[in-house]
Design an enzyme around this catalytic site. Structure first.
Site, mmCIF file in Angstrom:
data_model
loop_
_atom_site.group_PDB
_atom_site.id
_atom_site.type_symbol
_atom_site.label_atom_id
_atom_site.label_comp_id
_atom_site.label_asym_id
_atom_site.label_seq_id
_atom_site.Cartn_x
_atom_site.Cartn_y
_atom_site.Cartn_z
ATOM 1 N N LYS A 111 -144.654 -31.288 7.429
ATOM 2 C CA LYS A 111 -145.602 -31.393 8.543
ATOM 3 C C LYS A 111 -145.721 -30.058 9.284
ATOM 4 O O LYS A 111 -146.804 -29.696 9.737
ATOM 5 C CB LYS A 111 -145.179 -32.510 9.511
ATOM 6 C CG LYS A 111 -145.416 -33.916 8.972
ATOM 7 C CD LYS A 111 -146.887 -34.224 8.986
ATOM 8 C CE LYS A 111 -147.341 -35.496 8.294
ATOM 9 N NZ LYS A 111 -146.568 -36.118 7.289
ATOM 10 N N LYS A 194 -152.531 -41.333 -9.871
ATOM 11 C CA LYS A 194 -152.580 -42.715 -9.410
ATOM 12 C C LYS A 194 -153.691 -42.920 -8.384
ATOM 13 O O LYS A 194 -154.241 -41.964 -7.846
ATOM 14 C CB LYS A 194 -151.224 -43.114 -8.840
ATOM 15 C CG LYS A 194 -150.794 -42.306 -7.645
ATOM 16 C CD LYS A 194 -149.530 -42.890 -7.051
ATOM 17 C CE LYS A 194 -149.287 -42.216 -5.725
ATOM 18 N NZ LYS A 194 -148.368 -42.683 -4.831
ATOM 19 N N LYS A 197 -156.220 -42.759 -1.637
ATOM 20 C CA LYS A 197 -157.436 -42.414 -0.892
ATOM 21 C C LYS A 197 -157.575 -40.903 -0.714
ATOM 22 O O LYS A 197 -158.660 -40.404 -0.485
ATOM 23 C CB LYS A 197 -157.474 -43.128 0.456
ATOM 24 C CG LYS A 197 -156.352 -42.764 1.397
ATOM 25 C CD LYS A 197 -156.618 -43.367 2.771
ATOM 26 C CE LYS A 197 -155.518 -43.017 3.736
ATOM 27 N NZ LYS A 197 -154.204 -43.562 3.370
#
Ligand code: TRP
Length: 331
Positions: A111, A194, A197
């Protein structure tokens, strides 16, 4: 009957990959355990501090999990921010969480790279909030994916540390919920990888998608130039389409297209048309349920209120006890 806790981040709509990879396991889990499922809206602020529609995001997740089968009568379904006791435990755990160990967490470091302008204390203490989420109910089990293993390790550390520092055997040390068989990975429509979104436009089939959108996405799925000799090995893109067919289509349909492929007579257009049709059929009941629930605010309110009450009951008991353990006392 074990106590199980799982948090769900309110980030967007659910797709077939979420269903077969996680939600189906939740459905099984809730039959056999005392499950607490909550929507981690506080956690979402660590990356999205000023969401355009926080309530809308939470509602979407609540609606979709209910539509897919989470049962508010069997599980405790609640919104994280409805249970202030969690925050008190978070604060108390933070007193015994060390900056050094928090800085070493991989997802924190990631992050820091992803949002260098917003390295907030919430991000750093994400693992303590997560630990609070779980141990507030004295849970034994947490279903975690690969990406959450380190967070589970942190929870265990904080629970153990509390017990050791205050010289009690109060918190159970949570372990990973074991689903038995391997989790099912659903491929996407991009030809590789896979379903997800963030894997690009059109890669995932969402339960909220209209039939037309599903058809459009499937018809655009990546294929190859076709087999040139009998029983040729399939490319990844084609294998993915067959894998998807395996989850939504009837076995004679699959056999039909397998044979067509092996005989070099396959027309990918036909396969996609069939796959789209079967996907629409598979998602239709969930799709309807999503629409129905979205417009039933009264029911959603009932679910959230009941969930908050049940969660707070369990959480308040823990807070009362650990306040005593640490030494807080009323005058
Ligand atoms: N961090 C989890 C995720 O990103 C969400 C979460 C928050 C969670 N609190 C939790 C998961 C407690 C399990 C238990 O998916």
């Amino acid at each position: 009957m074990e106590i199980v806790v799982s948090g769900i981040r309110p980030t967007g709509n659910l797709h077939l990959g979420n269903y077969f990879g996680a939600v189906k396991n939740f459905l099984r889990m809730q039959e056999e355990n005392n499950c607490y499922f909550f929507i981690a809206d506080y956690h979402s602020l660590t990356t999205h501090p000023t969401p355009a529609d926080l309530h809308g995001n939470v509602k979407k997740v609540l609606v979709e999990y209910l539509a897919l089968g989470l049962d508010p009568e069997k599980s405790t379904l609640y919104i994280q921010s409805d249970v202030p006791e969690v925050i008190e435990l978070y604060l108390l755990l933070n007193m015994n969480a060390y900056v050094g160990e928090l800085e070493r967490v991989t997802s924190f470091k990631e992050k820091v790279r992803q949002q260098p302008d917003n390295i907030n204390a919430g991000l750093l203490t994400y693992p303590t909030l997560m630990a609070a989420d779980v141990i507030i109910h004295k849970a034994a089990k947490v279903p975690v994916g690969k990406d959450q293993e380190q967070n589970l390790e942190m929870m265990r550390t904080f629970a153990r540390r509390f017990n050791r520092m205050y010289n009690v055997e109060y918190f159970p040390i949570p372990t990973a919920y074991n689903f038995g068989e391997a989790l099912v990975k659903i491929p996407g429509l991009n030809g590789s990888g896979k379903m997800g979104k963030s894997e690009g436009e059109g890669n995932a089939i969402f339960f909220a998608d209209e039939p037309r959108e599903i058809q459009k996405k499937v018809m655009r799925a990546v294929t190859d130039s076709g087999p040139t000799e009998p029983n040729q090995a399939k490319s990844e893109a084609i294998q993915n389409l067959f894998s998807l067919m395996n989850i939504v289509s009837a076995s004679d349909t699959i056999i039909f297209f397998e044979n067509a492929y092996n005989n070099c007579e396959i027309r990918y257009g036909d396969l996609k048309k069939q796959l789209a049709e079967d996907m629409v059929k598979f998602t239709a009941p969930f799709h309807e349920k999503i629409k129905e629930l979205s417009s039933n605010n009264l029911y959603l309110q009932k679910v959230a209120t009941m969930g908050a009450e049940k969660a707070r009951e369990s959480a308040a008991k823990t807070i009362k006890e650990i306040r005593e353990i640490i030494g807080f006392k009323k005058f």
